[in-house]
Write a protein that holds these residues in place. Structure first.
Motif, PDB file in Angstrom:
ATOM      1  N   PRO A  13       1.216  -1.117   0.358  1.00  0.00           N
ATOM      2  CA  PRO A  13      -0.035  -0.017   0.272  1.00  0.00           C
ATOM      3  C   PRO A  13       0.580   1.154   0.166  1.00  0.00           C
ATOM      4  O   PRO A  13       2.036   1.322   1.073  1.00  0.00           O
ATOM      5  CB  PRO A  13      -1.031  -0.230   1.251  1.00  0.00           C
ATOM      6  N   PRO A  14       0.400   2.418  -0.628  1.00  0.00           N
ATOM      7  CA  PRO A  14       1.199   3.728  -0.654  1.00  0.00           C
ATOM      8  C   PRO A  14       1.386   4.223   0.983  1.00  0.00           C
ATOM      9  O   PRO A  14       0.368   4.087   1.481  1.00  0.00           O
ATOM     10  CB  PRO A  14       0.824   4.532  -1.585  1.00  0.00           C
ATOM     11  N   SER A  15       2.748   4.629   1.341  1.00  0.00           N
ATOM     12  CA  SER A  15       2.644   4.920   2.148  1.00  0.00           C
ATOM     13  C   SER A  15       2.881   6.730   2.664  1.00  0.00           C
ATOM     14  O   SER A  15       3.028   7.324   1.403  1.00  0.00           O
ATOM     15  CB  SER A  15       4.068   4.381   2.832  1.00  0.00           C
ATOM     16  N   VAL A  16       2.232   7.278   3.572  1.00  0.00           N
ATOM     17  CA  VAL A  16       2.384   8.997   3.852  1.00  0.00           C
ATOM     18  C   VAL A  16       2.638   9.269   4.486  1.00  0.00           C
ATOM     19  O   VAL A  16       3.310   8.490   5.558  1.00  0.00           O
ATOM     20  CB  VAL A  16       0.785   9.337   3.706  1.00  0.00           C
ATOM     21  N   ALA A  17       3.186  10.264   4.888  1.00  0.00           N
ATOM     22  CA  ALA A  17       4.561  11.061   6.085  1.00  0.00           C
ATOM     23  C   ALA A  17       3.129  11.588   6.505  1.00  0.00           C
ATOM     24  O   ALA A  17       2.189  12.333   6.670  1.00  0.00           O
ATOM     25  CB  ALA A  17       5.338  11.617   5.379  1.00  0.00           C
ATOM     26  N   MET A  18       3.646  11.156   7.629  1.00  0.00           N
ATOM     27  CA  MET A  18       2.884  11.071   9.105  1.00  0.00           C
ATOM     28  C   MET A  18       3.116  13.348   9.197  1.00  0.00           C
ATOM     29  O   MET A  18       2.368  13.760   9.083  1.00  0.00           O
ATOM     30  CB  MET A  18       3.320  11.136  10.865  1.00  0.00           C
ATOM     31  N   LYS A  19       3.863  13.836   8.958  1.00  0.00           N
ATOM     32  CA  LYS A  19       4.752  15.152   9.552  1.00  0.00           C
ATOM     33  C   LYS A  19       4.596  16.017   7.783  1.00  0.00           C
ATOM     34  O   LYS A  19       5.323  15.290   7.178  1.00  0.00           O
ATOM     35  CB  LYS A  19       5.784  15.227  10.000  1.00  0.00           C
ATOM     36  N   PRO A  20       3.988  16.604   7.781  1.00  0.00           N
ATOM     37  CA  PRO A  20       4.614  17.482   6.039  1.00  0.00           C
ATOM     38  C   PRO A  20       5.598  17.973   6.462  1.00  0.00           C
ATOM     39  O   PRO A  20       6.868  18.133   7.132  1.00  0.00           O
ATOM     40  CB  PRO A  20       4.182  18.680   6.512  1.00  0.00           C
ATOM     41  N   VAL A  21       6.943  17.711   5.292  1.00  0.00           N
ATOM     42  CA  VAL A  21       8.427  17.537   5.000  1.00  0.00           C
ATOM     43  C   VAL A  21       9.042  19.059   3.608  1.00  0.00           C
ATOM     44  O   VAL A  21       9.413  19.765   4.992  1.00  0.00           O
ATOM     45  CB  VAL A  21       9.000  16.170   3.649  1.00  0.00           C
ATOM     46  N   SER A  22       7.553  20.094   3.578  1.00  0.00           N
ATOM     47  CA  SER A  22       7.777  21.311   2.500  1.00  0.00           C
ATOM     48  C   SER A  22       6.955  21.571   2.992  1.00  0.00           C
ATOM     49  O   SER A  22       5.655  21.138   3.005  1.00  0.00           O
ATOM     50  CB  SER A  22       8.151  20.516   1.937  1.00  0.00           C
ATOM     51  N   PRO A  23       6.201  23.203   3.050  1.00  0.00           N
ATOM     52  CA  PRO A  23       7.666  23.819   3.215  1.00  0.00           C
ATOM     53  C   PRO A  23       7.287  24.118   4.839  1.00  0.00           C
ATOM     54  O   PRO A  23       6.471  23.601   5.447  1.00  0.00           O
ATOM     55  CB  PRO A  23       7.299  25.296   3.048  1.00  0.00           C
TER      56      PRO A  23
END
Length: 64
Positions: A13-23
């Motif tokens: 399954p696709p993974s999504v970061a828990m915290k936004p990386v940018s900006p």
């Protein structure tokens, strides 16, 4: 229908970061402060330029 793009099945399954990386907020705030300082300096320089030009134009020529 799938001549150009073949059917692809994902094995995981696709993974999504828990915290936004940018900006980053700190970078955005720093950029906003820099822009504010740069704009203020530009406005002040334009106002001072008018005074300096007026002084130079009205200055009598020195005798050599």
């Amino acid at each position: 229908m799938f001549a150009s793009y073949p059917i692809v099945q994902l094995m995981t399954p696709p993974s999504v970061a828990m915290k936004p990386v940018s900006p980053k907020k700190s970078l955005a705030v720093a950029a906003a402060l820099f822009a504010m300082i740069f704009t203020s300096a530009a406005i002040l320089m334009v106002n001072k330029r008018r005074e300096i030009v007026a002084l130079v134009v009205e200055k009598p020529k020195a005798k050599a």
